[in-house]
Design an enzyme around this catalytic site. Structure first.
Site, PDB file in Angstrom:
ATOM      1  N   THR A  74       0.831  -1.204   0.000  1.00  0.00           N
ATOM      2  CA  THR A  74       0.000   0.000   0.000  1.00  0.00           C
ATOM      3  C   THR A  74       0.869   1.259   0.000  1.00  0.00           C
ATOM      4  OG1 THR A  74      -1.734  -1.181   1.183  1.00  0.00           O
ATOM      5  CG2 THR A  74      -1.802   1.235   1.300  1.00  0.00           C
ATOM      6  N   GLN A 181       1.049  -8.994  -6.373  1.00  0.00           N
ATOM      7  CA  GLN A 181       0.563 -10.372  -6.488  1.00  0.00           C
ATOM      8  C   GLN A 181       1.452 -11.244  -7.373  1.00  0.00           C
ATOM      9  OE1 GLN A 181      -1.773 -12.009  -4.923  1.00  0.00           O
ATOM     10  NE2 GLN A 181      -2.682 -10.309  -3.811  1.00  0.00           N
ATOM     11  N   HIS A 203       4.811  -9.916   2.286  1.00  0.00           N
ATOM     12  CA  HIS A 203       3.932 -10.964   2.845  1.00  0.00           C
ATOM     13  C   HIS A 203       3.143 -11.738   1.800  1.00  0.00           C
ATOM     14  CE1 HIS A 203      -0.199  -8.986   2.923  1.00  0.00           C
ATOM     15  NE2 HIS A 203       0.570  -7.982   2.530  1.00  0.00           N
ATOM     16  N   THR A 239      13.933   5.122  10.683  1.00  0.00           N
ATOM     17  CA  THR A 239      14.870   4.006  10.796  1.00  0.00           C
ATOM     18  C   THR A 239      14.238   2.745  10.219  1.00  0.00           C
ATOM     19  OG1 THR A 239      15.772   5.021  12.776  1.00  0.00           O
ATOM     20  CG2 THR A 239      16.284   2.685  12.449  1.00  0.00           C
ATOM     21  N   CYS A 327     -16.224  -6.687   1.733  1.00  0.00           N
ATOM     22  CA  CYS A 327     -17.126  -6.406   2.850  1.00  0.00           C
ATOM     23  C   CYS A 327     -16.493  -5.394   3.773  1.00  0.00           C
ATOM     24  CB  CYS A 327     -17.379  -7.669   3.632  1.00  0.00           C
ATOM     25  SG  CYS A 327     -18.024  -8.949   2.582  1.00  0.00           S
TER      26      CYS A 327
HETATM   27  C1  LIG Z   1      -2.485  -5.996  -5.908  1.00  0.00           C
HETATM   28  C2  LIG Z   1      -2.243  -5.530  -4.511  1.00  0.00           C
HETATM   29  N1  LIG Z   1      -1.704  -4.314  -4.298  1.00  0.00           N
HETATM   30  C3  LIG Z   1      -1.470  -3.854  -3.070  1.00  0.00           C
HETATM   31  C4  LIG Z   1      -1.783  -4.592  -1.958  1.00  0.00           C
HETATM   32  C5  LIG Z   1      -1.516  -4.025  -0.605  1.00  0.00           C
HETATM   33  O1  LIG Z   1      -0.377  -4.624  -0.026  1.00  0.00           O
HETATM   34  P1  LIG Z   1      -0.088  -4.504   1.544  1.00  0.00           P
HETATM   35  O2  LIG Z   1      -1.088  -5.392   2.213  1.00  0.00           O
HETATM   36  O3  LIG Z   1       1.313  -5.013   1.712  1.00  0.00           O
HETATM   37  O4  LIG Z   1      -0.210  -3.086   1.922  1.00  0.00           O
HETATM   38  C6  LIG Z   1      -2.366  -5.858  -2.128  1.00  0.00           C
HETATM   39  C7  LIG Z   1      -2.756  -6.653  -0.959  1.00  0.00           C
HETATM   40  O5  LIG Z   1      -3.707  -7.410  -0.983  1.00  0.00           O
HETATM   41  C8  LIG Z   1      -2.599  -6.336  -3.440  1.00  0.00           C
HETATM   42  O6  LIG Z   1      -3.154  -7.532  -3.652  1.00  0.00           O
END
Ligand SMILES: Cc1ncc(COP(=O)(O)O)c(C=O)c1O
Length: 493
Positions: A74, A181, A203, A239, A327
């Site tokens: 994000t 993804q 993650h 940091t 949701c």
């Molecule tokens: C295509 C895509 N972009 C961005 C994100 C956001 O990543 P993060 O959860 O590391 O902020 C996701 C998470 O589901 C995602 O699938």
């Protein structure tokens, strides 16, 4: 995770790889230095930071100095889009993106629209694919950025980034792609994609949560989002989270090393799962591109059902998947990706996402299909045979709903597990509920009390049976819950 559990939600997040966690642990302990300190302890952290940067760069064919660590996907998306917008606003205020982007991109663009930027949201075809020619047509003299995702998180469709990259390069516009993804799942090379900015999140590729990166091509100028001590080339002050970054680096190395093997294994499992579902469950329809799709994602629609109730049914059997509907605590809305692909709302509500990982097995796929088949036919039989009204039981804990369903079925009553409407949710977390035919509400309550199963509350709901599909069904349910007021209990409390 307990042995009996099957995790099929890797597009939401992945477990930390067994080769990753041991690398992280020393940085929680004796390697605690600040990477910007000049003494030995700091230097050790600095070396780890730069090693991880090289590992991340290695996965995507970039140079180390082009990697900026962030708190996740994000933030990487925000830094790319807001960074270009604020850095290049003197050149223009127009941005092009697609209507199937993650909300990290869409909501950033929406925010920029409130501060004088103009955004063109391009549509997609029935497979979720952006047309490169439409991108070219949308470019104007004041376009400063194109942001199109590498692969979609809901249906797995891979976008034609190379073609868009060629166009962007030729027209002198910067190109950002969200590869959250796709990274570690399919090969990525920033040179052949011709992208200027690319977002990653650890993650999703067996690294820890809360860390990601933005690839920034050498020479591309961005304005920072976070101001402070000038870390990460002045683009992301603060940091660095060394433990997480070390894990991210190692996850990238492992993902790159095992990519081909995992790709083939996971694709094989996904294709088997897909054909078994289509063969055994009538009316199931697969969404997204069949040719250019991430190997681990399967989006499948069961028309007339609410996917959240399927998720609840699978969950009760220890199988973890996702519903296509988004949701929130206030409402349930059909997925913007599915609706952009032209899938009608009532079908979008019946869409399930199964996303696989290298640790899944063929046996797990067989078991999943069996449980899915039973869940779908159980829900269909209930709605087909159910009277106009149903009794709704809520329980303090989800597992009590499954125990109650099994008990009532054992006594010959028609009972199904379902998801509570979004409205009732505390922090967006769904509670499981149990539905019975209205005439069985009292006997069911008796039977549950006699068995010592704690009931949180009992309600009645009208009109969610057979003739009502998707949105209509949810609207009716919503009206009911609106009268009920907040439930106020968090399932994890
Ligand atoms: C295509 C895509 N972009 C961005 C994100 C956001 O990543 P993060 O959860 O590391 O902020 C996701 C998470 O589901 C995602 O699938």
């Amino acid at each position: 995770m307990a042995r009996s559990e099957i995790y099929l939600d890797h597009a939401a997040t992945t477990p930390v790889h067994p080769e990753v966690m041991p690398r992280m642990l020393p940085y929680f302990g004796y390697h605690y230095g600040n990477p910007h300190s000049i003494h030995g302890l700091g230097k050790r952290a600095r070396i780890a930071l730069e090693r991880a940067r090289a590992q991340v760069a290695g996965l995507i064919g970039a140079s180390s100095h082009e990697i900026i660590f962030t708190s996740g996907g994000t933030e990487a998306d925000n830094l790319a889009i807001q960074g270009v917008a604020r850095g290049l606003s003197h050149k223009g205020r127009h941005i092009i993106t697609s209507s199937v982007e993650h909300h990290a991109v869409l909501n950033t663009c929406a925010f920029l629209e409130t501060s004088g930027f103009e955004v063109s949201y391009l549509g997609v075809d029935g497979q979720g694919r952006v047309d490169p020619a439409a991108v070219e047509r949308a470019i104007r003299g004041d376009t400063i950025l194109i942001s199109v995702m590498h692969a979609n998180n809901e249906v797995g469709t891979i976008e034609p980034i190379e073609e868009i990259g060629r166009i962007a390069r030729r027209r002198g516009v910067l190109l950002h792609t969200d590869a959250v993804q796709s990274a570690g799942k399919i090969p990525i090379d920033v040179e052949s994609l011709q992208v200027d900015l690319l977002s990653l999140a650890a993650h999703k590729l067996y690294g820890p949560k809360g860390v990601g990166a933005l690839y920034v091509r050498s020479g591309v100028k961005l304005a920072p989002l976070v101001f402070g001590g000038g870390h990460e080339q002045g683009l992301r002050a603060g940091t660095e989270n060394i433990c997480a970054i070390v894990g991210f680096g190692q996850a990238c190395t492992v993902a790159g090393r095992d990519l081909q093997r995992n790709l083939l294994h996971v694709k094989d499992l996904r294709d088997t799962l897909e054909s078994m579902i289509l063969e055994r469950i009538p009316g199931a329809v697969v969404n997204g591109s069949r040719e250019t799709r991430l190997p681990h994602v399967l989006s499948v629609t069961f028309e007339g059902l609410e996917a959240e109730s399927i998720v609840v049914g699978l969950d009760a059997a220890g199988i973890y998947a996702s519903a296509g509907a988004a949701c929130t605590s206030a409402s349930v809305t059909a997925s913007h990706v599915l609706t952009a692909m032209g899938i009608p709302e009532h079908q979008a509500f019946g869409t399930l996402r199964l996303s696989l990982g290298f640790e899944n097995t063929a046996e797990e796929m067989m078991h999943t299909v069996e449980v899915l088949e039973a869940t779908v036919s159980g829900l269909r039989a209930f709605y087909d045979g159910a009277p106009e009204a149903q009794g709704v039981f809520l329980f303090p804990q989800d597992h009590q709903a499954s125990t109650a369903a099994a008990l009532l079925k054992g006594q010959g009553m028609a009972a199904i597990l379902a998801a509570t409407p979004g409205h009732l949710r505390s922090n967006g977390i769904s509670l499981h509920c149990l539905l019975v035919g209205i005439s069985e509400k009292e006997p069911a309550a008796e039977a549950l009390r006699a068995a010592g199963i704690e009931i949180d509350s009992v309600h009645e709901i009208r009109g969610i049976n057979r003739p009502l599909l998707g949105k209509t069904m949810l609207d009716k349910a919503q009206t009911f819950w609106d009268h009920l007021g907040p439930h106020g209990k968090d399932k994890d409390a």
